[in-house]
Motif scaffolding. Structure first.
Motif, PDB file in Angstrom:
ATOM      1  N   SER A  29      29.204  16.340   3.019  1.00 17.24           N
ATOM      2  CA  SER A  29      30.003  17.466   2.536  1.00 17.24           C
ATOM      3  C   SER A  29      30.247  17.314   1.036  1.00 17.24           C
TER       4      SER A  29
ATOM      5  N   ASP B  79      25.899  20.051   6.568  1.00 14.77           N
ATOM      6  CA  ASP B  79      26.249  18.973   5.635  1.00 14.77           C
ATOM      7  C   ASP B  79      27.181  17.944   6.265  1.00 14.77           C
ATOM      8  N   ASP B  80      27.599  18.173   7.509  1.00 14.59           N
ATOM      9  CA  ASP B  80      28.520  17.239   8.164  1.00 14.59           C
ATOM     10  C   ASP B  80      27.765  16.139   8.911  1.00 14.59           C
TER      11      ASP B  80
ATOM     12  N   THR C 111      26.859  22.960   2.941  1.00 12.76           N
ATOM     13  CA  THR C 111      26.528  23.938   3.984  1.00 12.76           C
ATOM     14  C   THR C 111      25.892  25.176   3.357  1.00 12.76           C
TER      15      THR C 111
ATOM     16  N   ASN D  24      30.146  24.572   9.571  1.00 16.30           N
ATOM     17  CA  ASN D  24      30.879  23.579   8.811  1.00 16.30           C
ATOM     18  C   ASN D  24      32.286  23.332   9.352  1.00 16.30           C
TER      19      ASN D  24
HETATM   20 MN    MN Z   1      31.003  19.856   5.545  1.00 14.70          MN
END
Ligand code: MN
Length: 252
Positions: A39, A8-9, A106, A92
């Motif tokens: 995020s 998610d980053d 994540t 993450n």
């Molecule tokens: Mn993240």
């Protein structure tokens, strides 16, 4: 084994680069990751616009204008003409302990892989302020866990939420199966002003660990252990079914 790697980053984050490097000796990996930091996206799907996929390296690396869940959904639901065996998400940039799992993109990316034949894995590095960012150690942990899955597969249908203390590999105490703990309520929102004097708000930091005693993910991390929590999708509070049923009687 074919592994779908997401996070998610965003595709340029150190964590996903390290994770992919660590898993490549074990399996054929394909990265399908968001084009920017998403995020806190939780399990959100993009339904109002179509998803654009940029093939940065065909067959190996793809960047998606969407959420982590969009990425994995694409990956396991028709973008490729083959099936993956495993989804790995992360690593993450920060912890995903207790309540964090509800908000985490994540963890959501790993959960989206739940229809695959193996459990799916979410990896998070528990950074403290001024930390050393030991992504290399976390990547070694990811390698060890996937190797263990290859040697001894677990049944399908759940996600392993893996949190790794921010320590050099040699200083990790070991690895523990844990339950999710819980946090105190979040810090208040933080007001700021835009250039025209209008009020806006930043979401404040998450609360400290509250339910953080022995057996929890919080405790394992505090003691220097890698924490592995098996997650499930069913949020039903079974112990409350009877109470709620009774409470509803006058309306039934
Ligand atoms: Mn993240």
């Amino acid at each position: 084994m074919k592994i779908l790697v997401s996070n998610d980053d965003g595709y340029r984050a150190e964590g996903i680069v390290r994770l992919n490097e660590a898993l490549r000796p074990l399996a054929s990996t394909t990265v399908l990751a968001p084009d920017r930091n998403r995020s806190g996206a939780s399990n959100s799907l993009t339904l109002d616009v179509p998803l654009r996929v940029f093939e940065s390296e065909p067959g190996v690396h793809y960047v998606v204008g969407g959420t982590p869940t969009d990425c994995v959904h694409l990956g396991v639901s028709g973008y490729f003409d083959f099936e993956f065996d495993l989804v790995c998400s992360g690593i993450n940039d920060g912890a995903n302990l207790g309540d964090d799992t509800l908000y985490s993109g994540t963890v959501a990316a790993a959960i989206e892989g739940r229809f695959l034949g193996l459990p799916t894995l979410a990896f998070s590095l528990c950074m403290e302020p001024g930390s050393q960012r030991n992504f290399a150690a976390a990547a070694r942990v990811a390698h060890a866990l996937v190797a263990r899955l290859q040697e001894s597969p677990l049944e399908r249908g759940y996600t392993l939420n893996v949190n790794i203390p921010d320590l050099p590999y040699e200083q990790l105490k070991g690895i523990k199966a844990t339950r999710l703990g819980g946090r105190h309520r979040s810090e208040p929102v933080i007001p700021v002003e835009d250039p025209r004097g209008r009020r806006m708000y930043w979401i404040g930091p998450a609360g400290e660990g509250q339910d953080a005693g022995e057996g929890t993910d919080f405790d394992a991390i505090a003691q220097g252990y890698v924490s592995v929590t098996p997650l499930q999708i069913d949020l039903t509070r079974y112990s409350a079914l009877e109470t709620v049923s009774h409470w509803l009687k006058p309306l039934a």
